[in-house]
Design a protein around this motif. Structure first.
Motif, PDB file in Angstrom:
ATOM      1  N   GLU A   8       6.158 104.917  29.271  1.00 38.91           N
ATOM      2  CA  GLU A   8       6.711 106.066  29.984  1.00 38.91           C
ATOM      3  C   GLU A   8       5.670 106.814  30.809  1.00 38.91           C
ATOM      4  O   GLU A   8       5.923 107.179  31.962  1.00 38.91           O
ATOM      5  CB  GLU A   8       7.365 107.035  29.000  1.00 38.91           C
ATOM      6  N   GLU A   9       4.492 107.036  30.246  1.00 31.14           N
ATOM      7  CA  GLU A   9       3.454 107.766  30.970  1.00 31.14           C
ATOM      8  C   GLU A   9       3.039 107.044  32.242  1.00 31.14           C
ATOM      9  O   GLU A   9       2.760 107.679  33.265  1.00 31.14           O
ATOM     10  CB  GLU A   9       2.227 108.002  30.077  1.00 31.14           C
ATOM     11  N   ARG A  12       5.803 107.543  34.849  1.00 26.02           N
ATOM     12  CA  ARG A  12       5.732 108.910  35.386  1.00 26.02           C
ATOM     13  C   ARG A  12       4.542 109.054  36.348  1.00 26.02           C
ATOM     14  O   ARG A  12       4.664 109.673  37.405  1.00 26.02           O
ATOM     15  CB  ARG A  12       5.636 109.924  34.258  1.00 26.02           C
ATOM     16  N   ARG A  53      12.562  98.311  27.382  1.00 24.61           N
ATOM     17  CA  ARG A  53      11.744  99.347  28.015  1.00 24.61           C
ATOM     18  C   ARG A  53      11.406  98.978  29.455  1.00 24.61           C
ATOM     19  O   ARG A  53      11.459  99.819  30.354  1.00 24.61           O
ATOM     20  CB  ARG A  53      10.456  99.583  27.218  1.00 24.61           C
ATOM     21  N   PHE A  57      14.943 100.831  30.655  1.00 18.55           N
ATOM     22  CA  PHE A  57      14.489 102.218  30.603  1.00 18.55           C
ATOM     23  C   PHE A  57      13.620 102.602  31.797  1.00 18.55           C
ATOM     24  O   PHE A  57      13.769 103.699  32.339  1.00 18.55           O
ATOM     25  CB  PHE A  57      13.748 102.504  29.296  1.00 18.55           C
ATOM     26  N   ALA A  58      12.717 101.724  32.232  1.00 17.15           N
ATOM     27  CA  ALA A  58      11.850 102.043  33.375  1.00 17.15           C
ATOM     28  C   ALA A  58      12.657 102.259  34.658  1.00 17.15           C
ATOM     29  O   ALA A  58      12.448 103.259  35.347  1.00 17.15           O
ATOM     30  CB  ALA A  58      10.782 100.969  33.569  1.00 17.15           C
ATOM     31  N   LEU A  61      14.371 105.616  34.363  1.00 14.01           N
ATOM     32  CA  LEU A  61      13.439 106.728  34.510  1.00 14.01           C
ATOM     33  C   LEU A  61      13.017 106.915  35.967  1.00 14.01           C
ATOM     34  O   LEU A  61      12.945 108.038  36.462  1.00 14.01           O
ATOM     35  CB  LEU A  61      12.219 106.534  33.609  1.00 14.01           C
TER      36      LEU A  61
END
Length: 92
Positions: A8-9, A12, A53, A57-58, A61
């Motif tokens: 996640e980081e 972002r 992920r 998810f990516a 996001l």
């Protein structure tokens, strides 16, 4: 810029860098995908979670982070690979 689409980081940081450099998004192409053998051939929960992920998810996001920064007429392209035969065994 390098990073891991499953972290996640990193996702972002990537989005922040894109907005810092360009200020807006004209096209977002979601094409990151990985595989850890077919799920029926022993893919562990941890491996399957990594697949989700990176491949689910990516992209979600990135769409969320960029939603207020898409230029008028921007495009989002989601690419996925579908096997036309049963999941390959031990494919990396």
């Amino acid at each position: 810029m390098t990073g891991n689409a499953g972290v996640e980081e990193d996702v972002r940081s990537f989005a922040e860098k894109v907005l810092e450099c360009f200020g807006r998004v004209d096209v977002l192409i979601n094409n990151a995908c990985i595989t850890h053998r077919g799920i029926l051939s022993g893919c562990s929960f941890k491996e399957f979670n990594e697949v989700l992920r990176v491949g689910v998810f990516a992209p979600y996001l990135l769409n969320l982070l960029f939603r207020d920064h898409f230029s008028r007429g921007a495009s989002i392209v989601n690419i996925c690979l579908l096997y036309t035969s049963p999941s390959p065994r031990d494919r990396t």
